[in-house]
Scaffold this motif. Sequence first.
Motif, PDB file in Angstrom:
ATOM      1  N   THR A 174    -132.217 -60.384 -57.470  1.00  0.00           N
ATOM      2  CA  THR A 174    -133.421 -59.762 -58.036  1.00  0.00           C
ATOM      3  C   THR A 174    -134.651 -59.844 -57.150  1.00  0.00           C
ATOM      4  OG1 THR A 174    -133.920 -61.849 -59.157  1.00  0.00           O
ATOM      5  CG2 THR A 174    -132.635 -60.226 -60.384  1.00  0.00           C
ATOM      6  N   ARG A 175    -134.515 -60.333 -55.925  1.00  0.00           N
ATOM      7  CA  ARG A 175    -135.712 -60.497 -55.093  1.00  0.00           C
ATOM      8  C   ARG A 175    -136.235 -59.140 -54.624  1.00  0.00           C
ATOM      9  NH1 ARG A 175    -134.245 -65.123 -52.010  1.00  0.00           N
ATOM     10  NH2 ARG A 175    -132.498 -65.344 -53.431  1.00  0.00           N
ATOM     11  N   LEU A 176    -137.540 -59.077 -54.412  1.00  0.00           N
ATOM     12  CA  LEU A 176    -138.234 -57.825 -54.108  1.00  0.00           C
ATOM     13  C   LEU A 176    -137.646 -57.103 -52.902  1.00  0.00           C
ATOM     14  CD1 LEU A 176    -140.679 -55.945 -54.698  1.00  0.00           C
ATOM     15  CD2 LEU A 176    -142.032 -57.405 -53.184  1.00  0.00           C
ATOM     16  N   SER A 177    -137.308 -57.834 -51.858  1.00  0.00           N
ATOM     17  CA  SER A 177    -136.861 -57.201 -50.621  1.00  0.00           C
ATOM     18  C   SER A 177    -135.507 -56.523 -50.747  1.00  0.00           C
ATOM     19  CB  SER A 177    -136.818 -58.221 -49.482  1.00  0.00           C
ATOM     20  OG  SER A 177    -136.033 -59.341 -49.838  1.00  0.00           O
ATOM     21  N   GLY A 178    -134.798 -56.768 -51.842  1.00  0.00           N
ATOM     22  CA  GLY A 178    -133.539 -56.061 -52.060  1.00  0.00           C
ATOM     23  C   GLY A 178    -133.738 -54.562 -52.143  1.00  0.00           C
ATOM     24  N   TYR A 179    -134.903 -54.150 -52.654  1.00  0.00           N
ATOM     25  CA  TYR A 179    -135.193 -52.720 -52.746  1.00  0.00           C
ATOM     26  C   TYR A 179    -135.376 -52.091 -51.371  1.00  0.00           C
ATOM     27  CZ  TYR A 179    -135.987 -53.434 -57.738  1.00  0.00           C
ATOM     28  OH  TYR A 179    -135.832 -53.747 -59.065  1.00  0.00           O
ATOM     29  N   MET A 180    -135.714 -52.886 -50.383  1.00  0.00           N
ATOM     30  CA  MET A 180    -135.880 -52.408 -49.012  1.00  0.00           C
ATOM     31  C   MET A 180    -134.554 -52.402 -48.263  1.00  0.00           C
ATOM     32  SD  MET A 180    -138.133 -54.268 -46.009  1.00  0.00           S
ATOM     33  CE  MET A 180    -137.098 -55.746 -46.034  1.00  0.00           C
ATOM     34  N   LEU A 181    -133.771 -53.471 -48.429  1.00  0.00           N
ATOM     35  CA  LEU A 181    -132.539 -53.607 -47.652  1.00  0.00           C
ATOM     36  C   LEU A 181    -131.402 -52.746 -48.180  1.00  0.00           C
ATOM     37  CD1 LEU A 181    -132.658 -57.475 -47.150  1.00  0.00           C
ATOM     38  CD2 LEU A 181    -133.196 -55.723 -45.456  1.00  0.00           C
ATOM     39  N   GLU A 182    -131.367 -52.547 -49.497  1.00  0.00           N
ATOM     40  CA  GLU A 182    -130.270 -51.764 -50.080  1.00  0.00           C
ATOM     41  C   GLU A 182    -130.220 -50.332 -49.548  1.00  0.00           C
ATOM     42  OE1 GLU A 182    -128.683 -51.519 -54.570  1.00  0.00           O
ATOM     43  OE2 GLU A 182    -130.524 -50.375 -54.233  1.00  0.00           O
ATOM     44  N   ARG A 228    -123.669 -66.776 -31.755  1.00  0.00           N
ATOM     45  CA  ARG A 228    -123.974 -65.787 -32.779  1.00  0.00           C
ATOM     46  C   ARG A 228    -125.432 -65.351 -32.677  1.00  0.00           C
ATOM     47  NH1 ARG A 228    -121.092 -65.966 -37.814  1.00  0.00           N
ATOM     48  NH2 ARG A 228    -118.992 -66.758 -37.520  1.00  0.00           N
ATOM     49  N   LYS A 229    -125.660 -64.074 -32.805  1.00  0.00           N
ATOM     50  CA  LYS A 229    -127.007 -63.534 -32.741  1.00  0.00           C
ATOM     51  C   LYS A 229    -127.561 -63.264 -34.134  1.00  0.00           C
ATOM     52  CE  LYS A 229    -129.708 -59.762 -30.677  1.00  0.00           C
ATOM     53  NZ  LYS A 229    -129.660 -58.560 -29.815  1.00  0.00           N
ATOM     54  N   TYR A 230    -126.704 -62.817 -35.039  1.00  0.00           N
ATOM     55  CA  TYR A 230    -127.147 -62.433 -36.372  1.00  0.00           C
ATOM     56  C   TYR A 230    -126.532 -63.289 -37.478  1.00  0.00           C
ATOM     57  CZ  TYR A 230    -128.680 -58.186 -33.942  1.00  0.00           C
ATOM     58  OH  TYR A 230    -129.282 -57.312 -33.080  1.00  0.00           O
ATOM     59  N   PHE A 231    -125.232 -63.492 -37.447  1.00  0.00           N
ATOM     60  CA  PHE A 231    -124.538 -64.186 -38.526  1.00  0.00           C
ATOM     61  C   PHE A 231    -124.714 -65.696 -38.434  1.00  0.00           C
ATOM     62  CE2 PHE A 231    -122.370 -60.123 -38.605  1.00  0.00           C
ATOM     63  CZ  PHE A 231    -122.126 -59.919 -39.959  1.00  0.00           C
ATOM     64  N   GLY A 232    -124.885 -66.322 -39.611  1.00  0.00           N
ATOM     65  CA  GLY A 232    -124.936 -67.772 -39.698  1.00  0.00           C
ATOM     66  C   GLY A 232    -123.722 -68.282 -40.449  1.00  0.00           C
ATOM     67  N   THR A 233    -123.892 -69.385 -41.175  1.00  0.00           N
ATOM     68  CA  THR A 233    -122.759 -69.958 -41.898  1.00  0.00           C
ATOM     69  C   THR A 233    -122.371 -69.148 -43.122  1.00  0.00           C
ATOM     70  OG1 THR A 233    -124.268 -71.379 -43.149  1.00  0.00           O
ATOM     71  CG2 THR A 233    -123.279 -72.311 -41.162  1.00  0.00           C
ATOM     72  N   ASP A 234    -123.269 -68.315 -43.611  1.00  0.00           N
ATOM     73  CA  ASP A 234    -122.978 -67.508 -44.793  1.00  0.00           C
ATOM     74  C   ASP A 234    -123.639 -66.147 -44.670  1.00  0.00           C
ATOM     75  OD1 ASP A 234    -121.937 -66.803 -47.216  1.00  0.00           O
ATOM     76  OD2 ASP A 234    -123.297 -68.015 -48.423  1.00  0.00           O
ATOM     77  N   GLY A 235    -123.078 -65.308 -43.799  1.00  0.00           N
ATOM     78  CA  GLY A 235    -123.638 -63.985 -43.586  1.00  0.00           C
ATOM     79  C   GLY A 235    -124.880 -64.018 -42.716  1.00  0.00           C
ATOM     80  N   ILE A 236    -125.740 -63.041 -42.916  1.00  0.00           N
ATOM     81  CA  ILE A 236    -127.002 -62.940 -42.180  1.00  0.00           C
ATOM     82  C   ILE A 236    -128.128 -63.306 -43.131  1.00  0.00           C
ATOM     83  CG2 ILE A 236    -128.547 -61.404 -40.914  1.00  0.00           C
ATOM     84  CD1 ILE A 236    -126.132 -59.695 -40.201  1.00  0.00           C
ATOM     85  N   ARG A 237    -129.032 -64.148 -42.683  1.00  0.00           N
ATOM     86  CA  ARG A 237    -130.106 -64.590 -43.576  1.00  0.00           C
ATOM     87  C   ARG A 237    -131.378 -64.813 -42.785  1.00  0.00           C
ATOM     88  NH1 ARG A 237    -128.961 -69.276 -47.944  1.00  0.00           N
ATOM     89  NH2 ARG A 237    -127.250 -67.817 -48.302  1.00  0.00           N
ATOM     90  N   GLY A 238    -132.521 -64.576 -43.423  1.00  0.00           N
ATOM     91  CA  GLY A 238    -133.803 -64.813 -42.784  1.00  0.00           C
ATOM     92  C   GLY A 238    -134.947 -64.382 -43.682  1.00  0.00           C
ATOM     93  N   ARG A 239    -136.156 -64.471 -43.149  1.00  0.00           N
ATOM     94  CA  ARG A 239    -137.342 -64.085 -43.898  1.00  0.00           C
ATOM     95  C   ARG A 239    -137.404 -62.569 -44.008  1.00  0.00           C
ATOM     96  NH1 ARG A 239    -141.679 -67.019 -45.454  1.00  0.00           N
ATOM     97  NH2 ARG A 239    -143.640 -65.944 -45.861  1.00  0.00           N
ATOM     98  N   ALA A 240    -137.671 -62.070 -45.198  1.00  0.00           N
ATOM     99  CA  ALA A 240    -137.675 -60.633 -45.446  1.00  0.00           C
ATOM    100  C   ALA A 240    -138.684 -59.915 -44.556  1.00  0.00           C
ATOM    101  CB  ALA A 240    -137.991 -60.354 -46.911  1.00  0.00           C
ATOM    102  N   ASN A 241    -138.262 -58.790 -44.009  1.00  0.00           N
ATOM    103  CA  ASN A 241    -139.066 -57.921 -43.141  1.00  0.00           C
ATOM    104  C   ASN A 241    -139.389 -58.567 -41.797  1.00  0.00           C
ATOM    105  OD1 ASN A 241    -139.679 -55.228 -43.304  1.00  0.00           O
ATOM    106  ND2 ASN A 241    -141.816 -55.543 -43.875  1.00  0.00           N
ATOM    107  N   THR A 242    -138.616 -59.589 -41.448  1.00  0.00           N
ATOM    108  CA  THR A 242    -138.685 -60.240 -40.149  1.00  0.00           C
ATOM    109  C   THR A 242    -137.261 -60.320 -39.621  1.00  0.00           C
ATOM    110  OG1 THR A 242    -140.583 -61.571 -40.842  1.00  0.00           O
ATOM    111  CG2 THR A 242    -139.366 -62.344 -38.922  1.00  0.00           C
ATOM    112  N   PRO A 243    -137.052 -60.020 -38.334  1.00  0.00           N
ATOM    113  CA  PRO A 243    -135.680 -60.076 -37.812  1.00  0.00           C
ATOM    114  C   PRO A 243    -135.017 -61.412 -38.147  1.00  0.00           C
ATOM    115  CG  PRO A 243    -137.147 -59.140 -36.175  1.00  0.00           C
ATOM    116  CD  PRO A 243    -138.020 -59.635 -37.296  1.00  0.00           C
TER     117      PRO A 243
END
Length: 448
Positions: free
Chosen positions: A52-60, A3-18
Amino acid sequence: MSRKYFGTDGIRGRANTPPMTPEIAMRLGMAAGKYFRRDESRRHSVVIGKDTRLSGYMLEPALVAGFTSVGMDVTLFGPLPTPGVAMMTTSLRADLGVMISASHNAFEDNGIKLFGPDGYKLSDEIELEIESRMDRALDDKLAAPSALGRARRVDDAQARYVEIVKATFPRGMRLSGLRVCVDCANGAAYKVAPTALYELGAEVFPIGVSPDGFNINSEVGSTDTRALREAVLKYRADIGIALDGDADRCILIDEKGDTIDGDQLIGMIATHWKERDLLAKNGVVATVMSNLGLEKHLAAMGLSLERTKVGDRYVVERMRDGGFNLGGEQSGHIVLSDYTTTGDGLIAALQVLAVMVGSEKPLSKISRVFEPIPQKLVNVRYSGGDPLENETVQETISAVEGRLGKAGRLVIRKSGTEPLIRVMAEAEKADDMEKAVNEVADAVRSAS
């Protein structure tokens, strides 16, 4: 296939970092939209919720751009628990549901979870197919200008979810006279959880209901129950309910301030449902991390415990395959498939409250249905390579497993969301457990 992107529960990582960048989110929207938009004779739609996390406004908006560019219509909910998004996916007959959340992680992280039209998380096979499309998404054919998707925001998603949650509580039963503290982790349930409990008749004392984009899961929520314990004792509450950032798990605090984890919740609900002939297949599903004491308690009642890999999606898959209606994780994911397709912390808490009201007993008297076997989990951070492939580590694991025998268990696994090796040991004697977990953890550290 790796897997390149997906983990055990969707895609997850540090905001604004691949992989949690706007570009990758847009490509995910394009790839998933293409996958689910196969019938060209009709419009296709996707629903999107977030915490409610800040990066939701970027990803949405990045996801919206991806979906609409391939002709998918988008419905935006704003802050809504993960189980609410799953419910709304089926209720609105959407082709796909998306939750933007990193669950119990700090605000610096974010994630994207996907649900199919049936409200269940996507299978490994579908996730891998979407992954294969993501890297070529920008080269694929896009929708014609006249076929672009539309986006709209709905204002009543939270109210709909509250009504669905309330309907899971026994008809005719009320929470009148109960004092309930609820910790919403400054997350997705900060409005809906206190509202649902209040409308069912409880006197509600909410904490963790002032999100600012940065404080989600910060010293509150299911992973840090200290504030909730203080609130329960301060307000003389009958129960404390700790949710995590996306409200798909819960941990309880009883009236004495003691913690009740997911294993005890599973055991309590299983006992209650067994007595009332509500438990399907005479068994429950849990992960390899659930305490051996739970397994022995269930066996004494003639119930089986089916174990899966860690992750509520694997619990749900086994429940569906075997026809079980109760499953969960020690961490507080409780899946009640009569009501939901994924973990729901608020609905799980309501099942416990129903037992309290029906039995007229305090939580401390009904919540500890088994004596846990000594268990300890140690997280070892690593960088580069795979410590579990190290020969010394493997020899240490083999030796410890041999020493524990049938009187204990050793579970070693990689985290699906962080560079951690999780080492868990159980033994009937605490000293044996401590020695086992420390030996393996030290070997992993030396190899890291």
